[in-house]
Design an enzyme around this catalytic site. Sequence first.
Site, short mmCIF file in Angstrom:
data_model
loop_
_atom_site.label_atom_id
_atom_site.label_comp_id
_atom_site.label_asym_id
_atom_site.label_seq_id
_atom_site.Cartn_x
_atom_site.Cartn_y
_atom_site.Cartn_z
N HIS A 64 -4.49 -7.66 -0.07
CA HIS A 64 -3.90 -6.53 0.04
C HIS A 64 -3.04 -6.40 1.24
CE1 HIS A 64 -2.91 -2.38 -0.94
NE2 HIS A 64 -3.48 -1.98 0.06
N ASP A 90 0.82 -1.37 0.05
CA ASP A 90 0.07 -0.16 0.21
C ASP A 90 0.75 1.18 -0.06
OD1 ASP A 90 -3.14 0.58 0.34
OD2 ASP A 90 -2.01 2.04 1.56
N TYR A 93 -3.34 10.93 0.92
CA TYR A 93 -3.71 10.65 -0.44
C TYR A 93 -3.98 12.19 -1.13
CZ TYR A 93 -5.33 6.05 0.53
OH TYR A 93 -5.40 4.83 1.04
#
Length: 406
Positions: free
Chosen positions: A371, A180, A314
């Site tokens: 993930h 990630d 982000y």
Amino acid sequence: MPDDISPFTINVPDAAIDQLKAKLAAASFADRVEFSDDWNYGSPLSDVNRLAERWATGFDWRQQEAILNRLPQFTTRIEVDGFGELNIHFLHQRSSNANSIPLLFVHGWPGSFLEVVKLLPLLTNPESNPSFHIVAPSLPNFGFSDVVKKSGFSTTQYAETVHKLMIKLGYTEYVTQGGDWGFMITRLVGARYPDHCLASHVNFVRMHHPPTFSQSPLLYLRNLLTPYTAADRAGLARSAWFRDEGFGYNAAQSTKPATLGFALADSPVALLAWIYEKLRDWTDGYAWDDDEALTWVSLYRFSRAGPAASVRIYYETRHAAEDEYAQGLRYVPRVRLGVSLFPRDVVVPPERWAGSLGPLVFAAVHDGGGHFAAHERPEQLAADLRAMFGDGGGAHDVAKMFNSSL
């Protein structure tokens, strides 16, 4: 150990727990419709209702807190250029084998330092070949590290923070592991500090298109001439699903994190639904125990920075200088690279694409897992790291630097 590194014990105030329970007791839920429990629409009403009820009346945070406090946790202050000192929380589990390899583990969103816990006994075991000293920080804005109060704190600053932590701990040379955001952050660590970061292993490869001719002409031609395997095609299909059906959270967090942050900070139900969707959608049928999932979400609810802070990475990365983001996706020539691909990750490129990122010395393609590989498939991930750095592995010479007897 430097004097300003202090042991840390998690101790969430009673008032914060009481406030959580009060908010859960007063929560409102959407009316039931025929598709309320359809995962295609997002977190199901039945699951969120059940988890919220458990969180309010049955979940024992103090019990989970006591379990977490068995882990070797510390805090220290790290000076970040342009942002002053930040108090950083981290796990530091040394192997009893003094010659073990220092490994920096970097989590992502919606993960935390919890992701490394199952790896600790597997990798620090002195009988392991090789063994590792593990450092797993809570990134700034996550867990029990400080909130960043100035804008512009992007992946470059995260990389600077974790690198300086390793140097402060006395690890002037080390290796990294990440998925990630840990993929991008450890990539930047290698690009910016190649004299210190000797090798990098990632379980997430953020590539949405094949290598280009200008980027890697040999890989470009190889990709044109080599048919895709069934696993390659399945991975590309999974990546297309994520792009078309699973990327909405990213668009929101990359553009208007403050607006979303009001819901995450005020409503524990919103936070629960937002994270739980990812825990289910991004894993390979992993059977999340309710208390296990609630512990993950509670670390966001009770984080020092507050749950709204975590999504800002982000926005800051999207709005950073273009070259900063591109640097993490370019070839890093001096850092040995290993990759592990799991079929239910959110981006699953063909293995050969990873060769455009650096000198690829190890690659594994697994038939299960998603993930959160360190949590879902810790034995497989640990075995990959041992294969990469162990006898006959592509980075075994790195291991020998720390243990001349190998």
